[in-house]
Design a protein around this motif. Sequence first.
Motif, short mmCIF file in Angstrom:
data_model
loop_
_atom_site.label_atom_id
_atom_site.label_comp_id
_atom_site.label_asym_id
_atom_site.label_seq_id
_atom_site.Cartn_x
_atom_site.Cartn_y
_atom_site.Cartn_z
N ASN A 92 40.94 46.35 30.44
CA ASN A 92 40.51 47.72 30.09
C ASN A 92 41.70 48.64 29.83
O ASN A 92 41.53 49.86 29.73
CB ASN A 92 39.65 48.31 31.21
N LYS A 93 42.89 48.07 29.77
CA LYS A 93 44.14 48.82 29.56
C LYS A 93 44.40 49.80 30.69
O LYS A 93 44.96 50.89 30.47
CB LYS A 93 44.16 49.49 28.18
N THR A 94 44.00 49.41 31.89
CA THR A 94 44.34 50.16 33.11
C THR A 94 45.50 49.43 33.76
O THR A 94 45.45 48.20 33.92
CB THR A 94 43.15 50.16 34.09
N ASP A 95 46.54 50.19 34.14
CA ASP A 95 47.70 49.48 34.67
C ASP A 95 47.38 48.87 36.03
O ASP A 95 46.56 49.39 36.80
CB ASP A 95 48.95 50.37 34.69
N ILE A 96 47.99 47.73 36.29
CA ILE A 96 47.65 46.95 37.50
C ILE A 96 48.74 47.08 38.56
O ILE A 96 48.84 46.25 39.46
CB ILE A 96 47.41 45.46 37.13
N GLU A 97 49.55 48.14 38.46
CA GLU A 97 50.62 48.33 39.41
C GLU A 97 50.09 48.50 40.84
O GLU A 97 50.69 48.05 41.80
CB GLU A 97 51.47 49.55 39.00
N ASN A 98 48.93 49.15 40.99
CA ASN A 98 48.41 49.45 42.33
C ASN A 98 47.41 48.41 42.82
O ASN A 98 46.75 48.63 43.83
CB ASN A 98 47.78 50.84 42.35
N GLY A 99 47.27 47.31 42.13
CA GLY A 99 46.41 46.25 42.59
C GLY A 99 45.09 46.18 41.87
O GLY A 99 44.74 47.06 41.08
N ILE A 100 44.35 45.10 42.18
CA ILE A 100 43.07 44.85 41.51
C ILE A 100 41.99 44.68 42.56
O ILE A 100 42.14 43.90 43.50
CB ILE A 100 43.19 43.58 40.64
N ASP A 101 40.91 45.42 42.38
CA ASP A 101 39.80 45.29 43.33
C ASP A 101 39.12 43.95 43.17
O ASP A 101 38.95 43.47 42.05
CB ASP A 101 38.77 46.40 43.09
N PRO A 102 38.69 43.36 44.27
CA PRO A 102 37.93 42.11 44.15
C PRO A 102 36.50 42.42 43.69
O PRO A 102 36.07 43.57 43.68
CB PRO A 102 37.92 41.59 45.59
N ASP A 103 35.80 41.37 43.32
CA ASP A 103 34.38 41.54 42.98
C ASP A 103 33.56 41.80 44.24
O ASP A 103 32.59 42.54 44.24
CB ASP A 103 33.86 40.29 42.25
N ILE A 104 33.97 41.16 45.34
CA ILE A 104 33.28 41.31 46.62
C ILE A 104 34.33 41.54 47.70
O ILE A 104 35.22 40.73 47.89
CB ILE A 104 32.44 40.05 46.97
N PHE A 105 34.21 42.68 48.39
CA PHE A 105 35.14 42.96 49.49
C PHE A 105 34.68 42.22 50.74
O PHE A 105 33.54 42.37 51.18
CB PHE A 105 35.17 44.47 49.80
N VAL A 106 35.56 41.43 51.29
CA VAL A 106 35.30 40.75 52.56
C VAL A 106 36.57 40.82 53.39
O VAL A 106 37.65 40.56 52.87
CB VAL A 106 34.90 39.27 52.34
N SER A 107 36.40 41.16 54.65
CA SER A 107 37.57 41.24 55.54
C SER A 107 37.53 40.10 56.55
O SER A 107 36.46 39.54 56.85
CB SER A 107 37.56 42.56 56.31
#
Lengths: 355, 281
Positions: A315-330
């Motif tokens: 989407n032409k968003t810079d990935i410097e700050n990381g990428i969210d997962p599809d599903i958050f699991v801790s």
Amino acid sequence: MKKFQHTDFAAFFRGLLKTGIALIFSGSVFLFTSCLDVVPEKENTYRENFNTLWEIIDTRYCFLDSKNINWDSVYQVYEARLAVDTVSEIAFFDAMAEMLAVLKDGHVNLYSGFDRSRYWKWFTDYKPNFNSALIYNPNYLGTNYRSVNGLRYNRIAGGEVGYLYYSSFSDSFSDQNMRYVIEYFKDCKGMIIDVRNNGGGSADLSAKLASYFFLNDTVNLYIKHKTGPGHTDFSDFTPMETPAHEKIQWKRPVVVLSNRAAYSATNMFIARMKDAPKATVIGDKSGGGGGLPLSNELPNGWMVRFSSSPMYDINKTDIENGIDPDIFVSLDSADVAGGRDSLIDYAVGFITGNK
Amino acid sequence: MLLKKCLMFFAGYLFTSIVFAGNDLQLLKHVEHQAGISLVEINDPYLSLLTYQGTGFRYSYVSTQYLSPDNTKVSFFNSIDFASGLTTNPASTASLTYTGGIYRLGLRYHLYSFQNFSVIAGGLLRSDFMLRSNSRNVNNPVNMDVAVGLNARLTGKYDFKLFKKPASITLNVESPLLGLMFVPHPGLSYYEIYLRKNILNELHVSAPHNKTGLFQQLKLIVPFKNSVWSIGLNNEYQKYQVYDFVYRHNEWSLMLGIQYDLKVFSGRKAIIPDHYLTPGL
């Protein structure tokens, strides 16, 4: 022995004089050198080293604008401190490391003969969501796992799921290695690729690992580079394609496990896999590191590494700050106490349908 | 395997040029081999902002030939130079190696010859290829210096007697006029160049406004019974500026050269034929 003739010397020097006609020609050539800038010679002083470091970041670091960093004010702050910070080489190094920490970039390091500055808060400020001892639990890799060129893998969940842990994109693997992995998992319903705590390495390997999960060549990343000294002087987007491997393909579900310590080339891999047809990213946001680093050096010989070319997702968003997962699991502490890895268990449930 | 074939081809070419340099079919061809050590200064902003200094080695193969036996006014020449060396930054914390070559193909007109002094002028096509490497760097450890262009060359030659032997002093001076050079922006990684698959963006026209250079060679040539020897001082200087970054290569070399025809010169008593006295080009 015959005495050396005086005329021989005279002839020799006459020759030098007459051939000096070419010197007139050569001298005129230097008239043109005035069109070119003088090569800057940098003195090895604390002030010059400070100025050089500040200028390298000012003109070549790629995230000053996107991170809203007022680099001019940083100059004023640290320039005012120079008298104090230059009491010793180590004090100066620590001050410069502190200045670079303002950038909050794990790809920025200052290398001296005695230390390497680093910024780790991109993962130390967050839950790790990974316990390296857990993955060697008998439920997962165990002790009889297979291992080749950084790929550690085993069948888990009663043989229904293939689990692959890859700890560094600096470990080079071959197509043949991956062919054996996929062959080993051929009866599995799906595969888990665990890249938690993978700090990065080769960008080429991140494309290579992703290539086994695409059916067609797909553009899913972009890169730019600096074209001038200004904070917004960038080129157009250059597409980065994930080439689909012609012969080795995994067409079943694949889960990528991610955490905050997944950085740099791993970040790129996750960005690619978010776009793969049967891939799901589970875990925590990746650590980022979306700037391709280059190097330069200071007059005192210290090397500085810095993010130079920003990378962007589909989407032409810079990935410097990381990428969210599809599903958050801790990672659940109770699970950990029981020798279970919550993320792997969730991924197994996701693949087998037994959540 | 490919490297082995290339090396064998080159060795064969050199051997042939030595053996046949003076045969009947190539009476007018002069071949010289030179080798020497160099002192070098390099500025490559793509790799570092600092000036690197060090030493190197240079080998040069030069072949010159008159247009025809009847025409000694025009001559061809071609030469291949190989250079390699190791330089360090002022603090000696990093090293920069360079390896490369220069190929020249030219035509010259022998302007005038008067009282043992002659002037030769001409032009040549020159192609440069050099690889510079700073292994300490991350993602920019290597930079290529690739250029082609048209250069002008002027030679002055003076013949005299040295201990009753015919000797010569020559001074060659060469300068670039117009060409093309590959210069990537220091912010552009070779990885991105590979992704873009478009190297044309990084090609720049070179002209006196952005590139100057001077190749100077002062050489003393003395023939002996079975060979012709030369000793000389070379200076290879190039400076170019693109994107406000200045690149520079300054190399001083002490060169020792020899022309030796294995076929013609057999035995100590063989006399060097007149034609083999190199015009010192």
